[in-house]
Write a protein that holds these residues in place. Sequence first.
Motif, PDB file in Angstrom:
ATOM      1  N   MET A   1      22.159  52.043  23.330  1.00 20.28           N
ATOM      2  CA  MET A   1      23.589  52.083  23.552  1.00 20.28           C
ATOM      3  C   MET A   1      24.271  53.024  22.557  1.00 20.28           C
ATOM      4  SD  MET A   1      24.861  50.508  26.040  1.00 20.28           S
ATOM      5  CE  MET A   1      23.961  49.724  27.380  1.00 20.28           C
ATOM      6  N   LYS A   2      25.328  53.670  23.012  1.00 16.73           N
ATOM      7  CA  LYS A   2      26.100  54.538  22.135  1.00 16.73           C
ATOM      8  C   LYS A   2      26.890  53.679  21.145  1.00 16.73           C
ATOM      9  CE  LYS A   2      26.732  57.863  25.895  1.00 16.73           C
ATOM     10  NZ  LYS A   2      27.711  58.505  26.797  1.00 16.73           N
ATOM     11  N   ILE A   3      26.951  54.134  19.923  1.00 14.70           N
ATOM     12  CA  ILE A   3      27.637  53.401  18.870  1.00 14.70           C
ATOM     13  C   ILE A   3      29.017  54.020  18.663  1.00 14.70           C
ATOM     14  CG2 ILE A   3      27.523  52.606  16.485  1.00 14.70           C
ATOM     15  CD1 ILE A   3      25.327  51.539  18.373  1.00 14.70           C
ATOM     16  N   SER A   4      30.016  53.159  18.474  1.00 16.49           N
ATOM     17  CA  SER A   4      31.390  53.615  18.311  1.00 16.49           C
ATOM     18  C   SER A   4      31.986  53.027  17.045  1.00 16.49           C
ATOM     19  CB  SER A   4      32.235  53.196  19.526  1.00 16.49           C
ATOM     20  OG  SER A   4      31.681  53.683  20.734  1.00 16.49           O
ATOM     21  N   GLY A   5      33.161  53.538  16.676  1.00 16.34           N
ATOM     22  CA  GLY A   5      33.898  53.025  15.534  1.00 16.34           C
ATOM     23  C   GLY A   5      35.342  52.790  15.906  1.00 16.34           C
ATOM     24  N   CYS A   6      35.984  51.870  15.227  1.00 18.60           N
ATOM     25  CA  CYS A   6      37.404  51.601  15.456  1.00 18.60           C
ATOM     26  C   CYS A   6      38.206  52.789  14.936  1.00 18.60           C
ATOM     27  CB  CYS A   6      37.809  50.317  14.733  1.00 18.60           C
ATOM     28  SG  CYS A   6      39.586  49.975  14.777  1.00 18.60           S
ATOM     29  N   ALA A   7      39.047  53.378  15.792  1.00 13.05           N
ATOM     30  CA  ALA A   7      39.841  54.540  15.390  1.00 13.05           C
ATOM     31  C   ALA A   7      40.998  54.152  14.477  1.00 13.05           C
ATOM     32  CB  ALA A   7      40.377  55.260  16.626  1.00 13.05           C
ATOM     33  N   THR A   8      41.255  52.856  14.331  1.00 13.02           N
ATOM     34  CA  THR A   8      42.324  52.411  13.438  1.00 13.02           C
ATOM     35  C   THR A   8      41.841  52.251  12.005  1.00 13.02           C
ATOM     36  OG1 THR A   8      43.492  51.283  15.227  1.00 13.02           O
ATOM     37  CG2 THR A   8      44.004  50.577  12.986  1.00 13.02           C
ATOM     38  N   ARG A 336      17.782  55.067  22.362  1.00 10.97           N
ATOM     39  CA  ARG A 336      19.161  55.516  22.200  1.00 10.97           C
ATOM     40  C   ARG A 336      19.816  54.790  21.027  1.00 10.97           C
ATOM     41  NH1 ARG A 336      23.600  57.322  25.057  1.00 10.97           N
ATOM     42  NH2 ARG A 336      22.301  59.143  25.465  1.00 10.97           N
ATOM     43  N   ALA A 337      19.631  53.467  20.957  1.00  3.90           N
ATOM     44  CA  ALA A 337      20.218  52.705  19.854  1.00  3.90           C
ATOM     45  C   ALA A 337      19.649  53.171  18.515  1.00  3.90           C
ATOM     46  CB  ALA A 337      19.974  51.209  20.053  1.00  3.90           C
ATOM     47  N   ALA A 338      18.333  53.411  18.476  1.00  9.93           N
ATOM     48  CA  ALA A 338      17.710  53.869  17.237  1.00  9.93           C
ATOM     49  C   ALA A 338      18.276  55.216  16.816  1.00  9.93           C
ATOM     50  CB  ALA A 338      16.190  53.965  17.416  1.00  9.93           C
ATOM     51  N   ALA A 339      18.462  56.117  17.791  1.00  9.48           N
ATOM     52  CA  ALA A 339      18.994  57.432  17.477  1.00  9.48           C
ATOM     53  C   ALA A 339      20.438  57.347  17.003  1.00  9.48           C
ATOM     54  CB  ALA A 339      18.898  58.337  18.704  1.00  9.48           C
ATOM     55  N   GLU A 340      21.236  56.463  17.621  1.00 13.12           N
ATOM     56  CA  GLU A 340      22.635  56.314  17.222  1.00 13.12           C
ATOM     57  C   GLU A 340      22.750  55.853  15.771  1.00 13.12           C
ATOM     58  OE1 GLU A 340      25.710  56.629  19.144  1.00 13.12           O
ATOM     59  OE2 GLU A 340      24.390  57.911  20.318  1.00 13.12           O
ATOM     60  N   PHE A 341      21.806  55.030  15.335  1.00 11.08           N
ATOM     61  CA  PHE A 341      21.820  54.544  13.955  1.00 11.08           C
ATOM     62  C   PHE A 341      21.048  55.460  13.004  1.00 11.08           C
ATOM     63  CE2 PHE A 341      23.191  50.539  15.863  1.00 11.08           C
ATOM     64  CZ  PHE A 341      24.080  50.065  14.914  1.00 11.08           C
TER      65      PHE A 341
END
Length: 448
Positions: A1-8, A336-341
């Motif tokens: 899964m793609k990893i995201s961050g809170c933009a706030t 995908r998860a491994a690559a995102e991290f």
Amino acid sequence: MKISGCATCGQLVFFENSACLRCGTPLGFDPGTGHVVTLVAGTPSADGTGALFRELPPVAVVAAALGVADDAAGRNVMTEGGRVSEGGRVSGANEVAATDPIARDLADAVPPGRRRWYRRCGNAELAGCNWLVQAPAPQGGDDLGPGELCVCCRLTRVRPADADQVGRERFERAEAAKRRLVAQLLDLALPVVPKSIDAAGGLAFDLLNSTGHKVVTGHSDGVITLDLAESDDAHRELVRTQLGEPYRTLLGHFRHEVGHYYWGSLANADPARADAFRNLFGDPNIDYSAALDRHYADGPPADWRESYVSAYATMHPWEDWAETFAHYLHIRDTLRAAAEFGLRVDGPDLDAFGVPPREHAAEPGRPGGAGGHRTDSSQSAADIIAQWLPLTYALNAINRSMGSDDLYPFVLTPAVQAKLAFVHDVIGGTPVTGTLPAAPDTRAAASG
């Protein structure tokens, strides 16, 4: 899964999050982009439901929308009325978007033509769904009616009655697993069309609670039926033990059954593919019911591990395909998860054992293409396996260190890898529109 961050506030957020755990900012999953996005409240509906949200993009995106220029000292400065942070540099998300008013200012800074508007899925409360439905920009005081379902929830055709409390709890857990499945199908650019739109070739899910009556998990004519008892951990573990399975999860069920659905469009799409399938998996025209009876009476052949990814895959070529398809999805999503991290496996020092490092050490690459919604044709199945094996060695060793069973308790022999390569190749070339060819009926498969 793609990893995201809170933009706030910059907090790491995950696929299931509907709000940031640090600052409480609303979040939602946008199936169009494959990312969890940060939201800014927009126009509420007349009855307080179905509120509109705007996306709060990362600071870098806002800077690009406003225009960024270099000053005389070579520093990046926001122009066209944008605010210049202290020292003339564009600040990071933690500094610029620290409060709601500033977050709203950032959202307002995006030109109207580039703003994204959303409404939460109508199953936000019923199924705990955090997916978003794209909405048109509000015009004047126009209100959009609430209740529209997201692309994933629209696939569910039957669910437990509201009065069935146990069924509803199981349904919510099943829908969470289904969302992860559908997100990956979209990322691979596989067709995901509800039967309500395409009655002949569409996909639907009947999620049934077996309390008081029998439900057989399986696939028939684009309809995937799941016994929601599989949502109960104790029940699923009991069945797993009874059947001698090393692995049994809700997500695994969904990935297996959706493999049956895609068999017609991928493995049996044309004579060349059908011949390749037959050479690898066997004749799909052998009697399914007889094969099922034989499997449960006699079990798998003694040497099944040489050619099959699981014992159940030996039952019939359709089941071999579905098991292999499910494992391909397991591999792609985990990589995908491994690559995102940024997870990298470099050890142990294999030179000491005379083993070529290429065989056991690899850095997981990004499986998706440049747009994130198509299999990367430049990455071969061999490349994927070369990344996958060292990762599983490490993760299995870590699990054992915790006193747990292997995370991935399977062996990928050359014969199994050839089947995975077939799945990889046909997914990369599948059409994304049109009615799908007929897929097999596996409703008789009690553990399929």
